[in-house]
Design a protein around this motif. Structure first.
Motif, PDB file in Angstrom:
ATOM      1  N   PRO A  49      22.362 -13.116  32.597  1.00 32.09           N
ATOM      2  CA  PRO A  49      20.985 -12.374  31.774  1.00 32.09           C
ATOM      3  C   PRO A  49      20.310 -12.501  33.506  1.00 32.09           C
ATOM      4  CG  PRO A  49      21.479 -14.953  32.473  1.00 32.09           C
ATOM      5  CD  PRO A  49      22.759 -14.710  32.696  1.00 32.09           C
ATOM      6  N   VAL A  50      20.289 -12.432  34.909  1.00 29.33           N
ATOM      7  CA  VAL A  50      19.608 -12.394  35.638  1.00 29.33           C
ATOM      8  C   VAL A  50      19.759 -11.118  35.667  1.00 29.33           C
ATOM      9  CG1 VAL A  50      21.180 -12.458  37.449  1.00 29.33           C
ATOM     10  CG2 VAL A  50      19.098 -14.071  38.255  1.00 29.33           C
ATOM     11  N   LEU A  51      20.611 -10.570  35.762  1.00 26.33           N
ATOM     12  CA  LEU A  51      21.008  -8.586  36.095  1.00 26.33           C
ATOM     13  C   LEU A  51      19.795  -8.105  35.284  1.00 26.33           C
ATOM     14  CD1 LEU A  51      24.699  -8.620  36.014  1.00 26.33           C
ATOM     15  CD2 LEU A  51      23.164  -8.774  37.564  1.00 26.33           C
ATOM     16  N   ASP A  52      19.618  -8.730  33.307  1.00 24.69           N
ATOM     17  CA  ASP A  52      18.950  -7.893  32.703  1.00 24.69           C
ATOM     18  C   ASP A  52      17.114  -7.858  33.840  1.00 24.69           C
ATOM     19  OD1 ASP A  52      19.953  -8.386  30.555  1.00 24.69           O
ATOM     20  OD2 ASP A  52      18.993 -10.233  29.683  1.00 24.69           O
ATOM     21  N   GLY A  53      16.572  -8.743  35.140  1.00 27.73           N
ATOM     22  CA  GLY A  53      16.023  -7.654  35.751  1.00 27.73           C
ATOM     23  C   GLY A  53      15.731  -6.647  36.635  1.00 27.73           C
ATOM     24  N   LEU A  54      17.430  -6.123  36.434  1.00 23.92           N
ATOM     25  CA  LEU A  54      17.577  -4.752  36.647  1.00 23.92           C
ATOM     26  C   LEU A  54      17.440  -3.780  35.812  1.00 23.92           C
ATOM     27  CD1 LEU A  54      20.707  -5.689  38.966  1.00 23.92           C
ATOM     28  CD2 LEU A  54      18.679  -5.841  39.929  1.00 23.92           C
ATOM     29  N   SER A 111      15.415  -1.514  34.099  1.00 24.52           N
ATOM     30  CA  SER A 111      14.028  -0.964  34.171  1.00 24.52           C
ATOM     31  C   SER A 111      13.262  -0.660  32.391  1.00 24.52           C
ATOM     32  CB  SER A 111      13.685  -0.314  35.190  1.00 24.52           C
ATOM     33  OG  SER A 111      14.616   0.927  35.598  1.00 24.52           O
TER      34      SER A 111
END
Length: 94
Positions: A52-57, A59
């Protein structure tokens, strides 16, 4: 087939960043690890994408049906866009 520069100084060590990669295509017999066939490498690569940390990429996102318009917009290099997700839905395959 070209070098890709990657600065490993600056924040890389201080923030304890890591680089992970998986080659899903073919690997020369001399470099193959036992048990790591194409299916296993693909499964591993796809599992990394569930973090889920990749969701921050991401946009923004658009439907596949809107891809021509989306590509024109992205080609204009809008500020703040890092990764733009394309949704493939049953509706967009019509």
């Amino acid at each position: 087939d070209e070098p890709v520069p990657l600065p490993l100084g600056e924040d890389f060590h201080a923030r304890r960043l890591t680089i992970r990669s998986s080659q899903v295509g073919s690997v020369s017999p001399a470099r193959r690890l036992t048990g790591w066939n194409n299916s296993r490498r693909l499964e591993f690569a796809l599992s990394l994408l569930t973090n889920p940390v990749l969701d921050g990429l991401i946009s923004g996102e658009s439907d596949f049906a809107d891809l021509p318009r989306t590509m024109r917009w992205l080609a204009a290099a809008p500020a703040g866009v890092l990764c733009h997700r394309i949704r493939y839905s049953a509706r967009s395959s019509d």
